[in-house]
Design an enzyme around this catalytic site. Structure first.
Site, PDB file in Angstrom:
ATOM      1  N   ASP A   1       2.651  15.098  10.959  1.00 35.37           N
ATOM      2  CA  ASP A   1       2.927  15.603   9.609  1.00 35.37           C
ATOM      3  C   ASP A   1       3.673  16.936   9.605  1.00 35.37           C
ATOM      4  OD1 ASP A   1       1.292  13.407   9.020  1.00 35.37           O
ATOM      5  OD2 ASP A   1      -0.487  14.646   8.763  1.00 35.37           O
TER       6      ASP A   1
ATOM      7  N   ASP B   1       0.531   8.763   1.519  1.00 33.00           N
ATOM      8  CA  ASP B   1       1.000  10.146   1.372  1.00 33.00           C
ATOM      9  C   ASP B   1       2.372  10.270   0.708  1.00 33.00           C
ATOM     10  OD1 ASP B   1      -1.108  10.179   3.145  1.00 33.00           O
ATOM     11  OD2 ASP B   1      -0.049  11.239   4.729  1.00 33.00           O
TER      12      ASP B   1
ATOM     13  N   LEU C   1       0.822  -1.210   0.000  1.00 33.17           N
ATOM     14  CA  LEU C   1       0.000   0.000   0.000  1.00 33.17           C
ATOM     15  C   LEU C   1       0.851   1.252   0.000  1.00 33.17           C
ATOM     16  CD1 LEU C   1      -3.210   0.725   1.974  1.00 33.17           C
ATOM     17  CD2 LEU C   1      -1.258   2.252   2.311  1.00 33.17           C
ATOM     18  N   LEU C   2       0.542   2.153  -0.903  1.00 37.10           N
ATOM     19  CA  LEU C   2       1.125   3.498  -0.954  1.00 37.10           C
ATOM     20  C   LEU C   2       0.103   4.482  -0.415  1.00 37.10           C
ATOM     21  CD1 LEU C   2       2.745   5.267  -4.022  1.00 37.10           C
ATOM     22  CD2 LEU C   2       0.555   6.093  -3.141  1.00 37.10           C
TER      23      LEU C   2
ATOM     24  N   GLU D   1      -4.829  17.417   8.824  1.00 30.13           N
ATOM     25  CA  GLU D   1      -3.661  16.614   8.483  1.00 30.13           C
ATOM     26  C   GLU D   1      -2.806  17.318   7.431  1.00 30.13           C
ATOM     27  OE1 GLU D   1      -4.259  12.044   9.208  1.00 30.13           O
ATOM     28  OE2 GLU D   1      -5.440  12.648   7.465  1.00 30.13           O
TER      29      GLU D   1
ATOM     30  N   PHE E   1       5.593   7.993  10.155  1.00 33.47           N
ATOM     31  CA  PHE E   1       4.493   8.720   9.524  1.00 33.47           C
ATOM     32  C   PHE E   1       5.007   9.924   8.727  1.00 33.47           C
ATOM     33  CE2 PHE E   1       0.447   7.401  12.079  1.00 33.47           C
ATOM     34  CZ  PHE E   1       0.643   6.099  11.681  1.00 33.47           C
TER      35      PHE E   1
END
Length: 545
Positions: free
Chosen positions: A231, A110, A107-108, A285, A169
């Site tokens: 983030d 951000d 899974l890809l 986000e 993350f």
């Protein structure tokens, strides 16, 4: 007892999944219980989590202990890199894009760390290599000279350390002379209740390829904020560094946290920003910051706001706000507008090219939507094409980057007397002018198609993918357009995606579109003038060679 002695008692480094250090405890998550020593088996053991807990551990030398933790994290990372090697080879799939970035397997999500450094572009992305689920994220790493052809590099970051073992993350990058610095959120979960712990971390590289983790640089949460704090975006402003974080207040309202630093290592909290937007979602986000034509902008991903598009039912949104940065570093935000009106656009990042252009790309997906047809072949999601941003006469303009023209094959001449054509490919660029009341169908065969239509009564543009192989998520998107005699569309198509630039970049709509491999026709009803069409060559595959 040293940390290395504990690791040995727990079966050695190859038996270690992760190390956690909440409070005064040391928690070792293992693979096989049978490999524990007799002494380790006497410690508290959680069968469900497969975790051994050493209680009330006294740390006599914190510097030495910290160095041991980083060394053990590096050993775990070395093992993780070996384990993911089979997953860096791409699986064959009829939905694999010809020229977009997709993961080899897994899974890809951000894009991360998008930056120009030492003569080439660097782009990282969130990646879970093993299956199509959101779990324990890695940072995959690609480089490019032209923003079109990308080369796979060794994975930059793995979830190997006490501060990021449940996921490296998202974050951004800073280029400082020869040093490439990655700022990211370390994600950790504690206990069966999975209490979330987040810190903002730093990793550095002197060669742009191999990265050394420095650990948390913002180890505590901002005041009044839940562990949904992530983030980091780092910028230079008024001769000091600022860090922007997407956060959730304790009353479950999304906001922007801002820190400042003189040296990129010691950070001081300034303020929570965004109250002027009111109750605007439960979490923000993936912030970004840039200036266009002397206007500062901040990108946010507000979750839980209401969409003006009644067919938009997902809670995840992306948009841009005008920002006024005060001398203190606090930001005043206004005039939110979506960045993309389609189905699949989230967590965008941008960079400035050497010639001064602002280029953006995003995850062509949404957090809750995983069950795509490609998942049957062991991979899911892709990134959007690169788009150039400008700000003219009070309007944000987004256009495809000029470098995409290098993909153009021989132009296709379509007869003006025909209303249906077989392009024999899904990878194409199309420029059309549509009158109100007309319909354009793409990726068409007897089994399905995606439809773009202009409704004369409502003056709205619709993209309808209900006649495709989509399994979950919305099937219709719509947006209002200004009064005009016709609508100009610049469409970029790949094997399983469409990106529609509307009226010279006044708006964009992006969509994953899954149809069978024979769906290579286009057709239209009404007054549609095809102005130009090119088949597109394949870009270099963004996988290990």
């Amino acid at each position: 007892m040293s940390l290395f002695s504990i690791i040995k008692d727990c079966g050695g480094i190859h038996n270690i999944q992760r190390v956690l250090i909440p409070d005064s405890r040391i928690i070792i998550e293992i693979h096989e219980f049978e490999l524990l020593s007799a002494e380790a088996k006497q410690q508290a053991y959680n069968l469900t989590l497969k975790q051994v807990t050493y209680q009330q551990t006294v740390i006599e030398n914190k510097d030495e202990f910290g160095a041991q933790l980083l060394e053990i994290g590096q050993l775990i990372s070395d093992q993780q890199r070996q384990d993911i090697t089979p997953y860096t080879a791409p699986v064959e799939c009829e939905f694999r894009p010809d020229w977009h970035i997709s993961p080899p397997q897994g899974l890809l999500n951000d894009p991360n760390g998008f930056i120009y450094h030492q003569g080439q572009y660097h782009l990282f992305y969130q990646w879970y290599p093993y299956t199509c689920v959101h779990k324990d994220k890695y940072w995959a790493h690609l480089t490019s000279k032209d923003l079109v052809n990308w080369q796979w590099q060794p994975v930059a970051l793995t979830p190997s350390d006490w501060f990021d073992s449940y996921g490296v993350f998202s974050g951004h990058a800073i280029s400082q002379d020869d040093l490439l610095m990655l700022f990211y959120t370390g994600n950790v979960r504690i206990g069966e209740q999975r209490d979330r712990h987040t810190t903002q971390c730093l990793a550095t590289s002197t060669d742009g390829i191999h990265f050394t983790k420095q650990g948390p640089v913002v180890p505590e949460l901002p005041p009044g904020v839940t562990p949904h704090c992530r983030d980091p975006k780092v910028i230079r402003h008024n001769d000091r560094w600022l860090m922007l974080l997407g956060v959730q207040r304790e009353d479950e309202i999304g906001r922007l946290a801002i820190y400042h630093s003189e040296d990129l290592k010691t950070w001081t909290f300034i303020a929570l920003c965004g109250d002027e937007l009111g109750d605007f979602g439960y979490m923000w986000e993936c912030p970004d910051f840039f200036t266009l034509n002397q206007q500062d902008f901040i990108v946010i991903g507000p979750q839980g706001i209401r969409s003006p598009d009644k067919s938009h039912t997902a809670p995840h949104h992306n948009g841009i706000v005008k920002a006024q940065l005060e001398t203190s570093g606090k930001a005043l935000l206004s005039d939110f507008q979506p960045l993309d009106y389609g189905f699949d656009f989230y967590a965008p990042q941008s960079l400035e090219t050497p010639d001064g252009r602002r280029i953006m790309c995003a995850w062509m997906g949404l957090p809750d939507e995983i069950d795509h047809p490609s998942a049957d072949n062991g991979w899911v999601h892709q990134l959007t094409t690169m788009r150039e941003l400008s700000y003219d006469n009070g309007a944000l303009i987004q256009k495809p980057i000029k470098e995409l023209a290098t993909l153009r094959h021989t132009p296709i001449v379509l007869s003006k007397d025909e209303t249906s054509f077989d392009l024999h490919s899904k990878a194409f660029e199309l420029q059309v002018s549509m009158q109100w009341g007309s319909v354009l169908r793409l990726h068409q065969s007897e089994s399905g198609y995606c439809e773009i239509r202009l409704d004369s009564a409502s003056r709205r543009l619709y993209i309808d993918r209900s006649n495709t192989l989509i399994r979950e998520g919305d099937t219709v998107r719509e947006m209002s357009l200004a009064e005009s005699d016709s609508v100009q569309l610049h469409i970029f198509s790949d094997t399983s995606s469409l990106e529609v630039f509307i009226n010279e970049g006044e708006a964009v709509m992006s969509a994953r579109v899954f149809t069978d491999k024979n769906s290579t026709q286009l057709s239209f009803d009404g007054d549609v003038q095809i102005q130009a069409c090119w088949l597109l060559n394949k870009a270099s595959a963004p996988f290990i060679s």
